[in-house]
Write a protein that holds these residues in place. Sequence first.
Motif, PDB file in Angstrom:
ATOM      1  N   ILE A 101       0.857  -1.312   0.044  1.00 31.51           N
ATOM      2  CA  ILE A 101      -0.105  -0.146  -0.018  1.00 31.51           C
ATOM      3  C   ILE A 101       0.846   1.330  -0.076  1.00 31.51           C
ATOM      4  N   VAL A 102       1.908   1.269   0.794  1.00 28.63           N
ATOM      5  CA  VAL A 102       2.701   2.324   0.848  1.00 28.63           C
ATOM      6  C   VAL A 102       3.531   2.466  -0.461  1.00 28.63           C
ATOM      7  N   ARG A 103       3.866   1.452  -1.200  1.00 33.78           N
ATOM      8  CA  ARG A 103       4.586   1.554  -2.642  1.00 33.78           C
ATOM      9  C   ARG A 103       3.542   2.293  -3.584  1.00 33.78           C
ATOM     10  N   LEU A 104       2.254   1.830  -3.345  1.00 34.85           N
ATOM     11  CA  LEU A 104       1.332   2.175  -4.136  1.00 34.85           C
ATOM     12  C   LEU A 104       1.006   3.741  -4.080  1.00 34.85           C
ATOM     13  N   ILE A 105       1.006   4.389  -2.816  1.00 40.51           N
ATOM     14  CA  ILE A 105       0.553   5.492  -2.737  1.00 40.51           C
ATOM     15  C   ILE A 105       1.707   6.554  -3.028  1.00 40.51           C
ATOM     16  N   THR A 145      -1.870   1.572 -14.101  1.00 38.66           N
ATOM     17  CA  THR A 145      -1.631   0.354 -13.846  1.00 38.66           C
ATOM     18  C   THR A 145      -0.207  -0.055 -14.218  1.00 38.66           C
ATOM     19  N   VAL A 146       0.534   0.803 -14.846  1.00 34.64           N
ATOM     20  CA  VAL A 146       2.018   0.428 -15.341  1.00 34.64           C
ATOM     21  C   VAL A 146       2.860   0.503 -13.852  1.00 34.64           C
ATOM     22  N   ILE A 147       2.759   1.629 -13.034  1.00 37.68           N
ATOM     23  CA  ILE A 147       3.519   1.568 -11.921  1.00 37.68           C
ATOM     24  C   ILE A 147       3.147   0.742 -11.038  1.00 37.68           C
ATOM     25  N   ALA A 148       1.897   0.531 -10.792  1.00 42.48           N
ATOM     26  CA  ALA A 148       1.281  -0.481  -9.894  1.00 42.48           C
ATOM     27  C   ALA A 148       1.824  -1.653 -10.208  1.00 42.48           C
ATOM     28  N   SER A 149       1.875  -2.357 -11.598  1.00 43.06           N
ATOM     29  CA  SER A 149       2.173  -3.640 -11.840  1.00 43.06           C
ATOM     30  C   SER A 149       3.817  -3.792 -11.506  1.00 43.06           C
ATOM     31  N   PHE A 150       4.532  -2.913 -11.266  1.00 43.69           N
ATOM     32  CA  PHE A 150       5.955  -2.756 -10.991  1.00 43.69           C
ATOM     33  C   PHE A 150       6.217  -2.867  -9.257  1.00 43.69           C
ATOM     34  N   VAL A 151       5.624  -2.140  -8.640  1.00 46.82           N
ATOM     35  CA  VAL A 151       5.589  -1.833  -7.386  1.00 46.82           C
ATOM     36  C   VAL A 151       4.852  -2.755  -6.382  1.00 46.82           C
ATOM     37  N   GLN A 152       3.925  -3.297  -6.688  1.00 50.84           N
ATOM     38  CA  GLN A 152       3.181  -4.278  -5.990  1.00 50.84           C
ATOM     39  C   GLN A 152       3.768  -5.241  -5.293  1.00 50.84           C
ATOM     40  N   VAL A 153       3.354  -5.721  -4.338  1.00 46.87           N
ATOM     41  CA  VAL A 153       3.917  -6.792  -3.590  1.00 46.87           C
ATOM     42  C   VAL A 153       2.864  -7.980  -3.287  1.00 46.87           C
ATOM     43  N   SER A 154       2.831  -9.228  -3.064  1.00 48.90           N
ATOM     44  CA  SER A 154       2.106 -10.172  -2.811  1.00 48.90           C
ATOM     45  C   SER A 154       1.173  -9.701  -1.766  1.00 48.90           C
ATOM     46  N   GLY A 155       0.093 -10.033  -2.171  1.00 48.15           N
ATOM     47  CA  GLY A 155      -1.253  -9.644  -1.252  1.00 48.15           C
ATOM     48  C   GLY A 155      -1.781  -8.024  -1.294  1.00 48.15           C
ATOM     49  N   TRP A 184      -6.604  -3.127  -8.479  1.00 45.68           N
ATOM     50  CA  TRP A 184      -7.707  -3.467  -9.318  1.00 45.68           C
ATOM     51  C   TRP A 184      -7.255  -3.614 -10.738  1.00 45.68           C
ATOM     52  N   PRO A 185      -6.166  -2.661 -11.385  1.00 49.04           N
ATOM     53  CA  PRO A 185      -6.187  -2.535 -12.664  1.00 49.04           C
ATOM     54  C   PRO A 185      -5.207  -3.627 -13.040  1.00 49.04           C
ATOM     55  N   VAL A 186      -4.097  -4.108 -12.095  1.00 50.58           N
ATOM     56  CA  VAL A 186      -3.414  -5.074 -12.138  1.00 50.58           C
ATOM     57  C   VAL A 186      -4.200  -6.420 -12.128  1.00 50.58           C
ATOM     58  N   TYR A 187      -5.063  -6.490 -11.500  1.00 44.37           N
ATOM     59  CA  TYR A 187      -6.003  -7.826 -11.472  1.00 44.37           C
ATOM     60  C   TYR A 187      -6.525  -8.065 -12.656  1.00 44.37           C
ATOM     61  N   ILE A 188      -7.230  -6.749 -13.368  1.00 43.03           N
ATOM     62  CA  ILE A 188      -8.006  -6.910 -14.565  1.00 43.03           C
ATOM     63  C   ILE A 188      -6.798  -7.381 -15.756  1.00 43.03           C
ATOM     64  N   LEU A 189      -5.919  -6.775 -15.794  1.00 50.71           N
ATOM     65  CA  LEU A 189      -4.729  -7.078 -16.520  1.00 50.71           C
ATOM     66  C   LEU A 189      -4.519  -8.648 -16.431  1.00 50.71           C
ATOM     67  N   SER A 190      -4.109  -9.095 -15.452  1.00 42.81           N
ATOM     68  CA  SER A 190      -3.657 -10.492 -15.218  1.00 42.81           C
ATOM     69  C   SER A 190      -5.105 -11.302 -15.882  1.00 42.81           C
ATOM     70  N   SER A 191      -6.177 -10.743 -15.431  1.00 43.80           N
ATOM     71  CA  SER A 191      -7.530 -11.672 -16.018  1.00 43.80           C
ATOM     72  C   SER A 191      -7.523 -11.844 -17.214  1.00 43.80           C
ATOM     73  N   LEU A 192      -6.625 -10.898 -18.222  1.00 40.97           N
ATOM     74  CA  LEU A 192      -6.889 -11.214 -19.721  1.00 40.97           C
ATOM     75  C   LEU A 192      -6.395 -12.507 -20.325  1.00 40.97           C
ATOM     76  N   LYS A 193      -5.433 -13.023 -19.323  1.00 43.41           N
ATOM     77  CA  LYS A 193      -4.871 -14.435 -19.865  1.00 43.41           C
ATOM     78  C   LYS A 193      -5.760 -15.492 -19.860  1.00 43.41           C
ATOM     79  N   THR A 194      -6.915 -15.347 -19.007  1.00 44.53           N
ATOM     80  CA  THR A 194      -7.916 -16.441 -19.160  1.00 44.53           C
ATOM     81  C   THR A 194      -9.128 -16.064 -19.863  1.00 44.53           C
ATOM     82  N   GLY A 195      -9.528 -14.802 -20.196  1.00 39.79           N
ATOM     83  CA  GLY A 195     -10.493 -14.125 -20.523  1.00 39.79           C
ATOM     84  C   GLY A 195     -11.575 -13.384 -19.568  1.00 39.79           C
ATOM     85  N   LEU A 196     -12.051 -12.274 -20.027  1.00 42.45           N
ATOM     86  CA  LEU A 196     -12.451 -11.440 -19.124  1.00 42.45           C
ATOM     87  C   LEU A 196     -13.893 -11.851 -18.722  1.00 42.45           C
ATOM     88  N   ARG A 197     -14.456 -11.897 -17.566  1.00 45.40           N
ATOM     89  CA  ARG A 197     -15.712 -12.579 -17.067  1.00 45.40           C
ATOM     90  C   ARG A 197     -16.563 -11.346 -16.894  1.00 45.40           C
TER      91      ARG A 197
END
Length: 279
Positions: free
Chosen positions: A139-143, A211-221, A225-238
């Motif tokens: 969260i600190v990294r994203l902020i 999305t761009v910065i968040a995908s780099f600086v995020q940590v596990s857990g 939301w934007p990164v979650y959507i991006l990862s969902s593209l691999k299996t198809g948007l629901r």
Amino acid sequence: MSRAKSADRVFGIWAVLVFIFLFLPIVMIIIYSFNDGRLLVSWREFGFGPYEAAFSSPQIMNSVWVTLRAAIGAAIVATALGTLAGLALARHGGKWAPWLVAGLAIVTVTPEIVDAVALLPWFVMLGQDFYLAPFNDGIVRLIVGNTLFATALVSFIVRARFEGLDAKLEEASADLYASPFTTFRKVTLPLAMPAVLSGALLSFTLSLDNTVIASFVQVSGSTPWPVYILSSLKTGLRPEIAAMSTVMIVLTIVALALVAIVLRRSGESTADIARTMAA
């Protein structure tokens, strides 16, 4: 029919087409958020199943909660720093002012991928080498990542607001022996409030889709939301992705409406509100 009326009609039709082009994709997402099917692009039947699935999914709710926490934190930090910077540029500019403006301008035009590549090793060094535990927190990294660009925007908005205002009210407050803090709290801040609110709103909304910065600086857990959507593209948007996206759109509109109401109550005209909202 005169040429002026013909031109007005043509430009009116063109404006309608532009708005359709801009908002039709959003309308389609809202429509498909009620698609009670397995995939977003494959319409089966109308239903509220996607909304039930979205709000019952721990992964979706956690990513949305992470995004909202980071956006609120970034809005608070960026608004505080940007307000002070904009005030300093407008009221207390000196030889340092052009350098600060240049620095802020560089921040606004630097590609996000560059910021992301620079922030990742910086956070790792602070968290791992210097043992500053907060920088290991997602969260600190994203902020921090969201605050960089937002602070520059708020600074320019507040600066523009003050450059159009006379400083006599602040000078009168000082002549009446008010302390600098009292002058700031009772005179300066109310004058800057439209710009502060619009800057806070912009900071919040821009942080929702970083999305761009968040995908780099995020940590596990702490996957936003934007990164979650991006990862969902691999299996198809629901459809639940569209459902939660619709909720985020409504949230943004509500925030915009609240700021407009506050500005209206502060005496701002409709034109002033539109100019402030548009930064």
